[in-house]
Scaffold this active site. Structure first.
Site, PDB file in Angstrom:
ATOM      1  N   SER A 155       5.311  -8.853 -31.877  1.00 33.06           N
ATOM      2  CA  SER A 155       5.095  -8.923 -33.320  1.00 33.06           C
ATOM      3  C   SER A 155       4.731  -7.554 -33.901  1.00 33.06           C
ATOM      4  O   SER A 155       4.810  -7.356 -35.115  1.00 33.06           O
ATOM      5  CB  SER A 155       3.990  -9.931 -33.634  1.00 33.06           C
ATOM      6  OG  SER A 155       2.797  -9.558 -32.981  1.00 33.06           O
ATOM      7  N   CYS A 156       4.334  -6.617 -33.047  1.00 37.72           N
ATOM      8  CA  CYS A 156       3.999  -5.270 -33.523  1.00 37.72           C
ATOM      9  C   CYS A 156       5.270  -4.567 -34.011  1.00 37.72           C
ATOM     10  O   CYS A 156       6.379  -4.935 -33.630  1.00 37.72           O
ATOM     11  CB  CYS A 156       3.385  -4.435 -32.395  1.00 37.72           C
ATOM     12  SG  CYS A 156       1.774  -5.020 -31.830  1.00 37.72           S
ATOM     13  N   VAL A 157       5.068  -3.545 -34.840  1.00 34.70           N
ATOM     14  CA  VAL A 157       6.226  -2.791 -35.341  1.00 34.70           C
ATOM     15  C   VAL A 157       6.062  -1.313 -34.971  1.00 34.70           C
ATOM     16  O   VAL A 157       4.995  -0.731 -35.159  1.00 34.70           O
ATOM     17  CB  VAL A 157       6.356  -2.924 -36.884  1.00 34.70           C
ATOM     18  CG1 VAL A 157       7.505  -2.062 -37.406  1.00 34.70           C
ATOM     19  CG2 VAL A 157       6.598  -4.382 -37.269  1.00 34.70           C
ATOM     20  N   GLY A 193       8.416  -6.552 -34.913  1.00 33.51           N
ATOM     21  CA  GLY A 193       8.087  -7.638 -35.850  1.00 33.51           C
ATOM     22  C   GLY A 193       8.777  -8.949 -35.531  1.00 33.51           C
ATOM     23  O   GLY A 193       9.135  -9.705 -36.425  1.00 33.51           O
TER      24      GLY A 193
END
Lengths: 201, 176
Positions: free
Chosen positions: B43-45, B108
């Protein structure tokens, strides 16, 4: 590292985790027809962003469960893809069904079998902890993933990072007698809810 | 991952790094000035900002959209609002010869359908929105994007070529 919970306070929790993991091994043995035992359990308080070394690109199959109530966090079971295939096929064989052993991908039946492992394992773990502490802990239905370890763990760590700087990581390894299959079980909990939970133990 | 990529410096969760190719004085959380990677984005970008004419690159591993409340314990690149501001400002400090900056972003994903109380979007979706918003606010145009979906990504960013290679667990690659 910021210690919000004194380490000695984690001792009763450690005992509880070990008992829960023992129950999990018994359930896995029964469910997969493969003798499974607990290898190691670690409990630690970590700065969320310091968890970098655990976030690798290694491929793992995961069952992911969100827990809520008196203890909030995530329970994540990781298996190497070949181990996950063996577990799924062993469970399906017990039900008189066959998985797709030739294909590296997981078909719907195999995914469903692995999510059932997640379901049972989560119930053993969470119910054990809830009963021992006279707490109410709820768990979401398990979700399946077959991806990089980092990508599997980072949504849980990010969501916890919205509420707290540190999490308690309970990291257990289980294996079958022939060391053919290794399970890695992570329970990440919100430090804020953990303090109240520990008081009940 | 290849042996070459294994030896590359990884920008961890909430960290950032700014490098100028050929200059041995990186800023942020890294020690070299060559290609950088971010391993296992869920989910991190990962946000890479380039100053193309000067071979300057800033790379941030963003975990969340925006900081709620006070406190100064957080790593600088944990939140999209703060991370993008820092990248832009520190890249300007390194050289203000050319103001033009462009970005390439990846990550993401919705690995799991989990939602924070009161939110209708996953943390991955919120991260993408926030990164687009703050890049726009800083006047940084997005030239390449590999976001969303339900799969993880590893990225390798190169300050010399301004390329970002996006890899999936199955070994598929796409160059932004």
């Amino acid at each position: 590292m910021i210690l919000l919970v004194e380490l000695e306070d984690l001792n009763p929790l450690n005992k509880l985790v070990n008992e829960s993991v023992k129950q999990v091994s018994e359930d896995l043995t029964q469910m997969t027809s493969m003798e499974t035992h607990s290898k190691i359990s670690r409990i630690s308080q970590i700065d969320i962003e310091e968890f970098g070394e655990g976030l690798t690109s290694n491929q793992r199959v995961a069952s992911f469960v969100q827990i809520s109530g008196d203890l909030e966090g995530f329970l994540i079971i990781l298996l190497k893809p070949d181990s996950a295939k063996k577990v799924a096929n062993s469970m399906l064989a017990d039900m008189g069904m066959q998985g797709d052993k030739e294909n590296d991908e997981f078909n719907e039946m195999e995914k469903s079998a692995l999510m059932e492992v997640g379901n049972i394992l989560t119930s053993s773990f969470v119910d054990g902890m809830a009963n021992a502490s006279n707490s109410e802990i709820n768990s979401s239905p398990p979700q399946f993933a077959n991806d990089m370890v980092g990508a599997i763990l980072d949504p849980a760590l990010s969501m916890l990072a919205e509420e707290t700087e540190t999490v308690i990581s309970m990291d257990s390894e289980l294996e079958t007698s022939e060391k053919e299959i290794e399970y890695r079980v992570f329970l990440f909990t919100n430090t804020n809810t953990l303090e109240d939970f520990i008081e009940k133990l | 991952m290849s042996a070459l990529e294994d030896s590359m410096e990884n920008v961890g969760m909430g960290e950032y790094c700014i490098v100028k190719s050929g200059d041995n004085d990186p800023k942020g959380n890294c020690s070299n000035t060559d290609k950088l990677k971010i391993v296992g984005l869920g989910s991190c970008v990962g946000v890479a900002i380039f100053k193309p004419k000067e071979n300057i690159m800033g790379l941030a591993h963003i975990m969340l959209p925006k900081k709620q409340g006070d406190g100064d314990k957080d790593k600088k690149a944990k939140y999209a609002d703060k991370a993008i501001g820092i990248l832009v400002d520190e890249m300007e400090e390194l050289s203000n010869n050319s103001p033009k900056k462009v970005a390439k972003i990846a990550g993401g994903s919705d690995m799991f359908k989990v939602f924070k109380d009161g939110e209708k979007e996953t943390v991955g979706q919120r991260n993408i929105k926030a990164v687009r918003k703050y890049l726009k606010e800083h006047g940084v145009k997005i030239l390449g994007e590999h976001t969303g979906g339900e799969s993880g990504r590893t990225i390798v960013a190169d300050p010399k070529t301004q390329e970002v290679i996006v890899k999936s667990v199955s070994g598929e690659e796409e160059i932004l």
